[in-house]
Design an enzyme around this catalytic site. Structure first.
Site, PDB file in Angstrom:
ATOM      1  N   GLY A  37     -28.050 -10.379 -32.066  1.00  0.00           N
ATOM      2  CA  GLY A  37     -27.115 -11.411 -32.510  1.00  0.00           C
ATOM      3  C   GLY A  37     -27.862 -12.695 -32.838  1.00  0.00           C
ATOM      4  O   GLY A  37     -28.072 -13.066 -33.993  1.00  0.00           O
ATOM      5  N   CYS A  53     -14.646 -37.307 -23.889  1.00  0.00           N
ATOM      6  CA  CYS A  53     -14.630 -38.038 -22.617  1.00  0.00           C
ATOM      7  C   CYS A  53     -15.147 -37.189 -21.471  1.00  0.00           C
ATOM      8  O   CYS A  53     -14.398 -36.773 -20.582  1.00  0.00           O
ATOM      9  CB  CYS A  53     -13.221 -38.547 -22.340  1.00  0.00           C
ATOM     10  N   TYR A  74     -23.789 -18.661 -31.549  1.00  0.00           N
ATOM     11  CA  TYR A  74     -23.154 -19.278 -30.379  1.00  0.00           C
ATOM     12  C   TYR A  74     -22.879 -20.765 -30.620  1.00  0.00           C
ATOM     13  O   TYR A  74     -22.960 -21.584 -29.712  1.00  0.00           O
ATOM     14  CB  TYR A  74     -23.997 -19.027 -29.107  1.00  0.00           C
TER      15      TYR A  74
HETATM   16  C1  LIG Z   1     -24.219 -10.764 -26.543  1.00  0.00           C
HETATM   17  C2  LIG Z   1     -24.559  -9.334 -26.717  1.00  0.00           C
HETATM   18  C3  LIG Z   1     -25.433  -8.938 -27.729  1.00  0.00           C
HETATM   19  C4  LIG Z   1     -26.152  -9.925 -28.630  1.00  0.00           C
HETATM   20  O1  LIG Z   1     -27.103 -10.618 -27.877  1.00  0.00           O
HETATM   21  P1  LIG Z   1     -28.163 -11.619 -28.571  1.00  0.00           P
HETATM   22  O2  LIG Z   1     -28.895 -12.203 -27.434  1.00  0.00           O
HETATM   23  O3  LIG Z   1     -27.369 -12.628 -29.319  1.00  0.00           O
HETATM   24  O4  LIG Z   1     -29.045 -10.808 -29.446  1.00  0.00           O
HETATM   25  C5  LIG Z   1     -25.687  -7.585 -27.876  1.00  0.00           C
HETATM   26  N1  LIG Z   1     -25.090  -6.665 -27.074  1.00  0.00           N
HETATM   27  C6  LIG Z   1     -24.242  -7.012 -26.083  1.00  0.00           C
HETATM   28  C7  LIG Z   1     -23.634  -5.971 -25.245  1.00  0.00           C
HETATM   29  C8  LIG Z   1     -23.944  -8.351 -25.863  1.00  0.00           C
HETATM   30  O5  LIG Z   1     -23.126  -8.702 -24.873  1.00  0.00           O
END
Ligand SMILES: *Cc1c(COP(=O)(O)O)cnc(C)c1O
Length: 418
Positions: A275, A345, A373
């Site tokens: 991700g 705030c 994120y």
């Molecule tokens: C959050 C998540 C990802 C992606 O993680 P990154 O660190 O953004 O690459 C992949 N698989 C699962 C199960 C996740 O919870």
């Protein structure tokens, strides 16, 4: 490498001046680069062309339809954690057969929908979920493809909130229970065990823990085979880090070379769920300085973006680089070590602390590495409309999400006396 660079004194996103985007769209806003996004996806996909693989973008990092569309067109699958994310994949034209469904608490209706559209695999995280999924599949007269998320118990050495593969975490099935859990899955007529998976944490800056996890999964695949359970894929999850500051995470191609060396001879399909490493450095968050102030030698620049827009600094103490959109000096600027804070705030409302900047009211600042994120974690706290999202492609800018209107923020609310 990304496509946010200075031309002279002006910061550009690909071939568009960031100041022009801010002028057209107002601030704060998120700006993404299509070329950067694709570059990072291909860093994985191109390294794997000679082995069977599926790169599923961990879409909780950035789930805008246009972002998903770009990646789907490039051949990506998606790692989802809710039926909402599944509907986004479909709305963006993604292929459900390339979707893996993660998460510790999938609900019945979510399982149903995922079975209806035919996802690639459910990444199951408990024995109870195996039974629930089996029941849903049998009700629908179908068989659910499953992988079990195993906790390999390796320490990813990252922030505790994003460490997920240790014993005692809420995620996954304990390593020692693997054989028992697969035997149980294999005994249920509504389930077809096809894979094994893990996701040990996020923002990993060293691949050693990922490779250690792979070794453990490969050993398990071998013992399951000896037990008569033949799996087709290993899913290593996401987790590769990005350079926010001084970190030097390995390049995805380096990571892939090491993984390939281990897995190539097995014939197993490699599934990945990156991700952050695809999206983070494909985005910036642009904000304008409202004013500067000094409280007893402490310098603040108060900007129009805040923790509700970008919560990583407040939530994790995350460090993201903050750079000027124009480096050309002008009157009224102050050069100092600033805390960059928002109007919300809360004392925890900051985007960065002790940043050496030369800045004055009206100046634009860009918070780097905001493509993952970032917007997805935004809220309306303090009745602040969520910021627009803009995707730059060469010299074109596309508004891929508009700024929310104030009225929309209370549209679902009801007064009692009317
Ligand atoms: C959050 C998540 C990802 C992606 O993680 P990154 O660190 O953004 O690459 C992949 N698989 C699962 C199960 C996740 O919870």
């Amino acid at each position: 490498m990304d496509y946010f660079n200075y031309r002279g004194s002006d910061l550009y996103a690909e071939d568009v001046a960031v100041s022009e985007i801010a002028k057209a769209m107002g601030t704060p806003c998120y700006v993404y680069s299509k070329a950067t996004l694709l570059r990072h996806f291909h860093a994985y996909a191109d390294a794997l062309t000679d082995i069977p693989h599926l790169v599923c973008f961990g879409m909780k990092a950035n789930s805008n339809l246009a972002i998903l569309e770009v990646l789907a067109e490039a051949g990506a699958g998606f790692d989802i954690v809710s039926v909402g994310e599944l509907e986004r994949v479909l709305a963006a034209g993604g292929d459900p057969a390339k979707v893996v469904f993660s998460g510790v608490g999938k609900q019945r209706h979510e399982m149903q929908r995922a079975l209806e559209v035919g996802i690639h695999c459910f990444n199951v995280e408990s024995l109870a979920e195996l039974d629930q999924l089996n029941a849903v599949a049998l009700d629908l007269g179908t068989v659910a493809p499953v992988s079990l998320r195993i906790n390999p118990d390796v320490d990813p050495k990252t922030h505790p909130y994003i460490s997920t593969g240790l014993n005692g975490s809420k995620f996954g099935i304990a390593h020692k229970d693997t054989l028992m859990a697969y035997r149980h899955a294999a005994s249920l007529p509504g389930l077809n065990p096809i894979g094994i998976d893990c996701h040990i944490g996020s923002q990993l800056t060293d691949i050693a823990p990922l490779l250690e996890a792979l070794d453990k999964l490969m050993e398990l695949v071998a013992s399951l085979k000896a037990d008569g359970i033949a799996l087709h894929h290993i899913d290593l999850g996401g987790g590769l880090g990005v350079p926010y500051q001084e970190e030097t995470p390995p390049h995805p191609s380096e990571y892939m070379a090491a993984v390939k060396a281990k897995i190539a001879d097995t014939g197993l399909t490699l599934v990945l769920e990156p991700g952050r490493s695809i999206a983070a450095n494909a985005g910036i968050f642009v904000t304008e300085a409202i004013l500067t102030k000094t409280n007893q030698d402490h310098h603040f620049v108060v900007v129009d973006g805040a923790m509700n827009d970008l919560i990583r600094p407040s939530l994790y103490g995350a460090w993201q680089n903050i750079i000027p959109v124009s480096t050309a000096p002008h009157d009224g600027q102050v050069e100092a070590s600033f805390d960059v804070v928002g109007p919300v705030c809360e004392s925890g409302d900051f985007l960065g602390k002790a940043r050496t900047l030369r800045v004055g009211a009206g100046d634009l600042l860009a918070v780097r590495s905001a493509g993952a994120y970032g917007f997805v974690m935004a809220s309306n706290y303090n009745t602040r409309p969520r910021a627009p999202e803009i995707l730059v492609d060469g010299d074109q800018m596309h508004v891929i999400r508009e700024r929310e209107t104030l009225e929309s923020l209370w549209a679902l609310e009801h007064r009692v006396n009317r």
